[in-house]
Design a protein around this motif. Sequence first.
Motif, PDB file in Angstrom:
ATOM      1  N   GLY A  76     -14.253 -45.862  46.343  1.00  0.00           N
ATOM      2  CA  GLY A  76     -14.068 -47.285  46.629  1.00  0.00           C
ATOM      3  C   GLY A  76     -15.182 -48.117  46.035  1.00  0.00           C
ATOM      4  O   GLY A  76     -14.955 -49.194  45.478  1.00  0.00           O
ATOM      5  N   SER A  77     -16.402 -47.620  46.120  1.00  0.00           N
ATOM      6  CA  SER A  77     -17.544 -48.316  45.544  1.00  0.00           C
ATOM      7  C   SER A  77     -17.437 -48.342  44.019  1.00  0.00           C
ATOM      8  O   SER A  77     -17.754 -49.352  43.377  1.00  0.00           O
ATOM      9  N   THR A  78     -16.988 -47.252  43.451  1.00  0.00           N
ATOM     10  CA  THR A  78     -16.821 -47.181  41.994  1.00  0.00           C
ATOM     11  C   THR A  78     -15.749 -48.149  41.524  1.00  0.00           C
ATOM     12  O   THR A  78     -15.912 -48.826  40.501  1.00  0.00           O
ATOM     13  N   TYR A  79     -14.665 -48.241  42.267  1.00  0.00           N
ATOM     14  CA  TYR A  79     -13.592 -49.170  41.903  1.00  0.00           C
ATOM     15  C   TYR A  79     -14.097 -50.612  41.938  1.00  0.00           C
ATOM     16  O   TYR A  79     -13.813 -51.406  41.044  1.00  0.00           O
ATOM     17  N   THR A  80     -14.873 -50.950  42.962  1.00  0.00           N
ATOM     18  CA  THR A  80     -15.406 -52.306  43.075  1.00  0.00           C
ATOM     19  C   THR A  80     -16.349 -52.614  41.919  1.00  0.00           C
ATOM     20  O   THR A  80     -16.312 -53.712  41.352  1.00  0.00           O
ATOM     21  N   ARG A  81     -17.180 -51.669  41.543  1.00  0.00           N
ATOM     22  CA  ARG A  81     -18.093 -51.874  40.410  1.00  0.00           C
ATOM     23  C   ARG A  81     -17.305 -52.052  39.109  1.00  0.00           C
ATOM     24  O   ARG A  81     -17.659 -52.874  38.270  1.00  0.00           O
ATOM     25  N   THR A  82     -16.219 -51.319  38.956  1.00  0.00           N
ATOM     26  CA  THR A  82     -15.372 -51.470  37.774  1.00  0.00           C
ATOM     27  C   THR A  82     -14.733 -52.856  37.737  1.00  0.00           C
ATOM     28  O   THR A  82     -14.669 -53.488  36.678  1.00  0.00           O
ATOM     29  N   GLN A  83     -14.278 -53.334  38.893  1.00  0.00           N
ATOM     30  CA  GLN A  83     -13.712 -54.686  38.965  1.00  0.00           C
ATOM     31  C   GLN A  83     -14.773 -55.727  38.606  1.00  0.00           C
ATOM     32  O   GLN A  83     -14.492 -56.694  37.890  1.00  0.00           O
ATOM     33  N   ALA A  84     -15.983 -55.559  39.102  1.00  0.00           N
ATOM     34  CA  ALA A  84     -17.067 -56.500  38.805  1.00  0.00           C
ATOM     35  C   ALA A  84     -17.371 -56.512  37.311  1.00  0.00           C
ATOM     36  O   ALA A  84     -17.580 -57.583  36.716  1.00  0.00           O
ATOM     37  N   THR A  85     -17.373 -55.354  36.691  1.00  0.00           N
ATOM     38  CA  THR A  85     -17.624 -55.277  35.249  1.00  0.00           C
ATOM     39  C   THR A  85     -16.511 -55.967  34.470  1.00  0.00           C
ATOM     40  O   THR A  85     -16.775 -56.720  33.520  1.00  0.00           O
ATOM     41  N   ALA A  86     -15.265 -55.729  34.856  1.00  0.00           N
ATOM     42  CA  ALA A  86     -14.134 -56.360  34.167  1.00  0.00           C
ATOM     43  C   ALA A  86     -14.185 -57.883  34.309  1.00  0.00           C
ATOM     44  O   ALA A  86     -13.927 -58.613  33.335  1.00  0.00           O
ATOM     45  N   LEU A  87     -14.519 -58.378  35.491  1.00  0.00           N
ATOM     46  CA  LEU A  87     -14.613 -59.823  35.701  1.00  0.00           C
ATOM     47  C   LEU A  87     -15.772 -60.430  34.913  1.00  0.00           C
ATOM     48  O   LEU A  87     -15.695 -61.570  34.443  1.00  0.00           O
TER      49      LEU A  87
ATOM     50  N   GLU B 280     -11.576 -70.552  37.716  1.00  0.00           N
ATOM     51  CA  GLU B 280     -10.739 -69.352  37.794  1.00  0.00           C
ATOM     52  C   GLU B 280     -11.590 -68.104  38.009  1.00  0.00           C
ATOM     53  O   GLU B 280     -11.206 -67.206  38.756  1.00  0.00           O
ATOM     54  N   TRP B 281     -12.751 -68.047  37.350  1.00  0.00           N
ATOM     55  CA  TRP B 281     -13.634 -66.887  37.493  1.00  0.00           C
ATOM     56  C   TRP B 281     -14.146 -66.759  38.924  1.00  0.00           C
ATOM     57  O   TRP B 281     -14.127 -65.673  39.507  1.00  0.00           O
ATOM     58  N   LYS B 282     -14.570 -67.867  39.504  1.00  0.00           N
ATOM     59  CA  LYS B 282     -15.052 -67.843  40.894  1.00  0.00           C
ATOM     60  C   LYS B 282     -13.922 -67.458  41.858  1.00  0.00           C
ATOM     61  O   LYS B 282     -14.148 -66.730  42.833  1.00  0.00           O
ATOM     62  N   GLN B 283     -12.711 -67.944  41.587  1.00  0.00           N
ATOM     63  CA  GLN B 283     -11.563 -67.573  42.419  1.00  0.00           C
ATOM     64  C   GLN B 283     -11.282 -66.070  42.315  1.00  0.00           C
ATOM     65  O   GLN B 283     -11.002 -65.413  43.322  1.00  0.00           O
ATOM     66  N   ASP B 284     -11.343 -65.530  41.091  1.00  0.00           N
ATOM     67  CA  ASP B 284     -11.114 -64.099  40.898  1.00  0.00           C
ATOM     68  C   ASP B 284     -12.191 -63.268  41.589  1.00  0.00           C
ATOM     69  O   ASP B 284     -11.897 -62.231  42.189  1.00  0.00           O
ATOM     70  N   LEU B 285     -13.438 -63.715  41.505  1.00  0.00           N
ATOM     71  CA  LEU B 285     -14.522 -62.994  42.182  1.00  0.00           C
ATOM     72  C   LEU B 285     -14.285 -62.948  43.684  1.00  0.00           C
ATOM     73  O   LEU B 285     -14.441 -61.905  44.319  1.00  0.00           O
ATOM     74  N   ALA B 286     -13.909 -64.087  44.253  1.00  0.00           N
ATOM     75  CA  ALA B 286     -13.699 -64.164  45.703  1.00  0.00           C
ATOM     76  C   ALA B 286     -12.497 -63.341  46.156  1.00  0.00           C
ATOM     77  O   ALA B 286     -12.515 -62.767  47.248  1.00  0.00           O
ATOM     78  N   SER B 287     -11.462 -63.259  45.317  1.00  0.00           N
ATOM     79  CA  SER B 287     -10.246 -62.556  45.742  1.00  0.00           C
ATOM     80  C   SER B 287     -10.280 -61.059  45.441  1.00  0.00           C
ATOM     81  O   SER B 287      -9.632 -60.281  46.136  1.00  0.00           O
ATOM     82  N   GLN B 288     -11.022 -60.636  44.426  1.00  0.00           N
ATOM     83  CA  GLN B 288     -10.979 -59.230  44.023  1.00  0.00           C
ATOM     84  C   GLN B 288     -12.176 -58.409  44.491  1.00  0.00           C
ATOM     85  O   GLN B 288     -12.144 -57.182  44.443  1.00  0.00           O
ATOM     86  N   LEU B 289     -13.245 -59.068  44.934  1.00  0.00           N
ATOM     87  CA  LEU B 289     -14.435 -58.362  45.395  1.00  0.00           C
ATOM     88  C   LEU B 289     -14.747 -58.772  46.824  1.00  0.00           C
ATOM     89  O   LEU B 289     -14.597 -59.938  47.174  1.00  0.00           O
ATOM     90  N   PRO B 290     -15.206 -57.837  47.661  1.00  0.00           N
ATOM     91  CA  PRO B 290     -15.598 -58.228  49.021  1.00  0.00           C
ATOM     92  C   PRO B 290     -16.838 -59.123  48.986  1.00  0.00           C
ATOM     93  O   PRO B 290     -17.866 -58.733  48.458  1.00  0.00           O
ATOM     94  N   GLN B 291     -16.703 -60.322  49.505  1.00  0.00           N
ATOM     95  CA  GLN B 291     -17.748 -61.355  49.480  1.00  0.00           C
ATOM     96  C   GLN B 291     -18.241 -61.593  48.055  1.00  0.00           C
ATOM     97  O   GLN B 291     -19.428 -61.774  47.799  1.00  0.00           O
ATOM     98  N   GLY B 292     -17.306 -61.602  47.113  1.00  0.00           N
ATOM     99  CA  GLY B 292     -17.650 -61.732  45.700  1.00  0.00           C
ATOM    100  C   GLY B 292     -18.106 -63.122  45.311  1.00  0.00           C
ATOM    101  O   GLY B 292     -17.558 -64.124  45.761  1.00  0.00           O
TER     102      GLY B 292
END
Length: 170
Positions: free
Chosen positions: A48-59, A109-121
């Motif tokens: 789960g942590s790895t998936y979140t880090r991958t999402q952060a990198t993609a964003l 859009e970037w801030k919206q994606d961060l907030a929706s795809q990452l916990p407390q992003g």
Amino acid sequence: MNNLTAMHATKRPAAGFTLIEVLVALVILSVGLLGIAGMISVSLKSSGSTYTRTQATALTYNILDRMRANRTSVDSYNIAQGTPATNTACLGSAANCTPADIANFDLYEWKQDLASQLPQGDGSITTTVVNNMTQVTITVYWSDARAQQALGEVSSSTNSSDVALSKLSI
């Protein structure tokens, strides 16, 4: 011949020795299987942590690509952590937006994606000019408390505000 037959009758092979070998091999195999099960358990908990880090990198690369596409207004992409971006609704060719408007829309859009795809992003971007070149630092923040609790690094009674946010800078 009679003596030879009597001699073989008194020599018996060691009975039960093979059974002990099988039991020892079974104990060793079961300990190995328990070790493999433990490794799989830790791997699943940390995925789960790895998936979140991958999402952060993609964003992060998403906003970097948007900045490359809008090079004339790169300095408009500066935004601090916790600062909301304004929506300029620059969609389509009829929108007639300036490069600064496009930068604001990209940030929104970037801030919206961060907030929706990452916990407390959340994230921040800073641009600085160094020797006629623009240096960009993109930092993405998110809470990794759930993964840390799953791995036992943080007690379940710890408040989420006490857990430091994870950070990725590019």
